[in-house]
Design a protein around this motif. Structure first.
Motif, PDB file in Angstrom:
ATOM      1  N   HIS A 167      87.221 120.866  15.066  1.00 58.78           N
ATOM      2  CA  HIS A 167      85.932 120.318  14.628  1.00 58.78           C
ATOM      3  C   HIS A 167      86.155 119.271  13.544  1.00 58.78           C
ATOM      4  O   HIS A 167      85.666 119.394  12.423  1.00 58.78           O
ATOM      5  CB  HIS A 167      85.033 121.440  14.093  1.00 58.78           C
ATOM      6  CG  HIS A 167      84.761 122.527  15.081  1.00 58.78           C
ATOM      7  ND1 HIS A 167      83.812 122.401  16.073  1.00 58.78           N
ATOM      8  CD2 HIS A 167      85.313 123.752  15.241  1.00 58.78           C
ATOM      9  CE1 HIS A 167      83.784 123.521  16.796  1.00 58.78           C
ATOM     10  NE2 HIS A 167      84.699 124.351  16.316  1.00 58.78           N
ATOM     11  N   GLN A 168      86.870 118.234  13.866  1.00 54.96           N
ATOM     12  CA  GLN A 168      87.245 117.239  12.868  1.00 54.96           C
ATOM     13  C   GLN A 168      86.047 116.485  12.304  1.00 54.96           C
ATOM     14  O   GLN A 168      86.080 116.055  11.151  1.00 54.96           O
ATOM     15  CB  GLN A 168      88.243 116.252  13.482  1.00 54.96           C
ATOM     16  CG  GLN A 168      89.559 116.898  13.878  1.00 54.96           C
ATOM     17  CD  GLN A 168      90.546 115.902  14.463  1.00 54.96           C
ATOM     18  OE1 GLN A 168      90.572 114.743  14.075  1.00 54.96           O
ATOM     19  NE2 GLN A 168      91.357 116.353  15.407  1.00 54.96           N
ATOM     20  N   GLN A 169      84.986 116.315  13.068  1.00 53.28           N
ATOM     21  CA  GLN A 169      83.845 115.539  12.612  1.00 53.28           C
ATOM     22  C   GLN A 169      82.872 116.352  11.759  1.00 53.28           C
ATOM     23  O   GLN A 169      81.976 115.782  11.140  1.00 53.28           O
ATOM     24  CB  GLN A 169      83.099 114.958  13.822  1.00 53.28           C
ATOM     25  CG  GLN A 169      83.945 114.027  14.674  1.00 53.28           C
ATOM     26  CD  GLN A 169      84.562 112.901  13.860  1.00 53.28           C
ATOM     27  OE1 GLN A 169      83.879 112.252  13.072  1.00 53.28           O
ATOM     28  NE2 GLN A 169      85.861 112.671  14.052  1.00 53.28           N
ATOM     29  N   ARG A 170      83.016 117.656  11.746  1.00 53.45           N
ATOM     30  CA  ARG A 170      82.138 118.488  10.910  1.00 53.45           C
ATOM     31  C   ARG A 170      82.951 119.584  10.237  1.00 53.45           C
ATOM     32  O   ARG A 170      82.543 120.757  10.198  1.00 53.45           O
ATOM     33  CB  ARG A 170      81.002 119.080  11.739  1.00 53.45           C
ATOM     34  CG  ARG A 170      81.443 119.779  13.029  1.00 53.45           C
ATOM     35  CD  ARG A 170      80.278 120.470  13.699  1.00 53.45           C
ATOM     36  NE  ARG A 170      80.679 121.145  14.924  1.00 53.45           N
ATOM     37  CZ  ARG A 170      79.940 122.061  15.528  1.00 53.45           C
ATOM     38  NH1 ARG A 170      78.766 122.403  15.035  1.00 53.45           N
ATOM     39  NH2 ARG A 170      80.356 122.641  16.637  1.00 53.45           N
ATOM     40  N   ALA A 171      84.087 119.180   9.677  1.00 57.40           N
ATOM     41  CA  ALA A 171      84.990 120.151   9.056  1.00 57.40           C
ATOM     42  C   ALA A 171      84.326 120.882   7.902  1.00 57.40           C
ATOM     43  O   ALA A 171      84.533 122.080   7.696  1.00 57.40           O
ATOM     44  CB  ALA A 171      86.255 119.444   8.576  1.00 57.40           C
TER      45      ALA A 171
END
Length: 411
Positions: free
Chosen positions: A327-331
């Motif tokens: 979940h790189q965009q909402r870490a």
């Protein structure tokens, strides 16, 4: 966005985690002295401990999602200043009510730890993400365990208020340092705050990886809390009769184990996050066989503490690596929700260990801690079996949320 974390930045961010989390746990070794100073009876002292934990839980739910919406460098700086404010209020509190407010404020903004992890995950190269997360989150364990030693010594020599005065000064110094050495985190404006909060609930319902790792964190930190919230009870009784400073020194053994697990991030980078999790959870179960032996020697206890803290940190780093990779965009949102499991598990461990000890003694506390560890190991086993079946039977079709499994399928 600038990609890459330098060694000096990594050290500073690890210190941010250590100092911020220390504001939650610093009250424990000086609790009796603080209660006497504030005029609180012994039966009410639990409120001082709970204040920081409640503030922290609220911050995980309400503040950490901001890491996916705002400039993270600015957020880290502001949160450190506000954590310092809460610690300063606690340091000068004239009564228990004001102290509770200060401790709750410090705990609320101590979630700067999770914002820091999200920053590191976003700015690290894929090859170094696990290593950097491992190094920075080692600061969390350094703070949780190290503050027991420092607070015990300061409390016995200068007084309990000095503990929070020092923490407030460190938070302010780190806020200035972060503002100067970290690059700006300029990103496209993220989703609305209400959307981020709603997504936290959907994670638990729809994301198998998140739910599994969250439940593992709950049981792992319940086991961790069982040890560190209850250890003072047998050590303060016959035949040892140790004081607060002596008990605090046992944190050195925990530090040795936790820092030894810093390499878990590199193992995760190499694609072995699942394997190291299973190995560490087996160690966690075995550590309780040693921790239970406190009657005639402390050497087995010390060895057990090293193993337990190594295992807890290895699992923690591996889980955060998998979640931030998936979940790189909402870490920030994912780590905040994950840490809510951690916070709840720590609280449950603290409650059950004192109940078990008061009813049946230290052996019962150890059985409880081992049961939590076994539960985490069982959850890992179920997930590992599911991952294997997915890889063999339908490779690629069900690997969303399992980036390492997807990579294996592609290869």
């Amino acid at each position: 966005m600038v990609i890459g974390i330098t060694r000096s930045q990594r050290w500073v961010l690890a210190l941010v985690c250590a100092v911020a989390v220390s504001t939650i746990y610093a009250i424990q070794p000086v609790l009796e002295a603080a209660g006497t100073s504030l005029g609180w009876p012994p039966e009410s002292l639990g409120g001082l401990v709970a204040a920081g934990q409640i503030g922290y839980f609220a911050g995980l739910v309400l503040l950490v999602p901001l890491a996916d919406m705002m400039n993270r460098r600015r957020l880290i700086t502001v949160h450190l200043v506000l954590t310092a404010t809460g610690a300063a209020v606690a340091a000068v509190a004239p009564n228990g009510a004001v102290a509770v407010i200060g401790l709750a404020v410090a705990g609320l903004f101590a979630v700067v730890v999770q914002v820091t992890v999200a920053y590191v995950a976003a700015h690290s190269t894929p090859e170094e993400r696990g290593r950097n997360i491992g190094a920075v989150t080692s600061g969390v364990v350094l703070g949780i365990l190290g503050v027991r030693i420092v607070a015990g010594v300061l409390g016995d020599t200068v007084g309990w208020r000095a503990v929070y005065a020092v923490l407030a000064a460190l938070c302010l110094a780190l806020a200035l340092t972060v503002h100067r050495i970290l690059p700006l985190d300029n990103r496209i404006r993220g989703p609305r705050y209400t959307q981020v909060l709603a997504s936290m609930g959907r994670l638990a319902r729809t994301d198998r990886l998140f739910l599994n790792r969250g439940l593992i964190a709950f049981f792992v930190f319940a086991s961790f809390g069982t040890l560190w919230s209850g250890l003072a009870l047998p050590l303060g009784a016959e035949p040892w009769n140790f004081g607060a400073t002596q008990i605090g020194l046992f944190g050195l053994a925990g530090l040795a184990g936790a820092l030894g697990a810093a390499r878990a991030g590199r193992w995760a980078d190499a694609g072995r996050a699942q394997a190291i999790t299973g190995f560490a959870l087996a160690l966690l179960v075995g550590s309780w066989l040693l921790i239970a032996r406190t009657e005639s020697t402390l050497w087995l206890l010390l060895a057990g503490i090293v193993l337990l803290d190594f295992a807890v940190q290895a699992v923690h780093v591996s889980s955060q690596h998998l979640l931030t990779e998936a979940h790189q965009q909402r870490a920030g949102t994912v780590i905040g929700a994950y840490m809510a499991f951690y916070s709840l598990g720590s609280a449950v461990g603290a409650l059950t260990t004192t109940w078990a000890y008061g009813t049946w003694g230290w052996a019962a506390s150890c059985w409880v801690g081992a049961a939590y560890a076994l539960s985490a190991l069982a959850l890992w086993g179920v997930d590992a079996a599911h991952s294997s079946r997915t890889l063999v039977d339908n490779c690629g079709a069900e690997t969303d949320g399992y980036p390492q499994l997807s990579r294996t399928c592609q290869e």
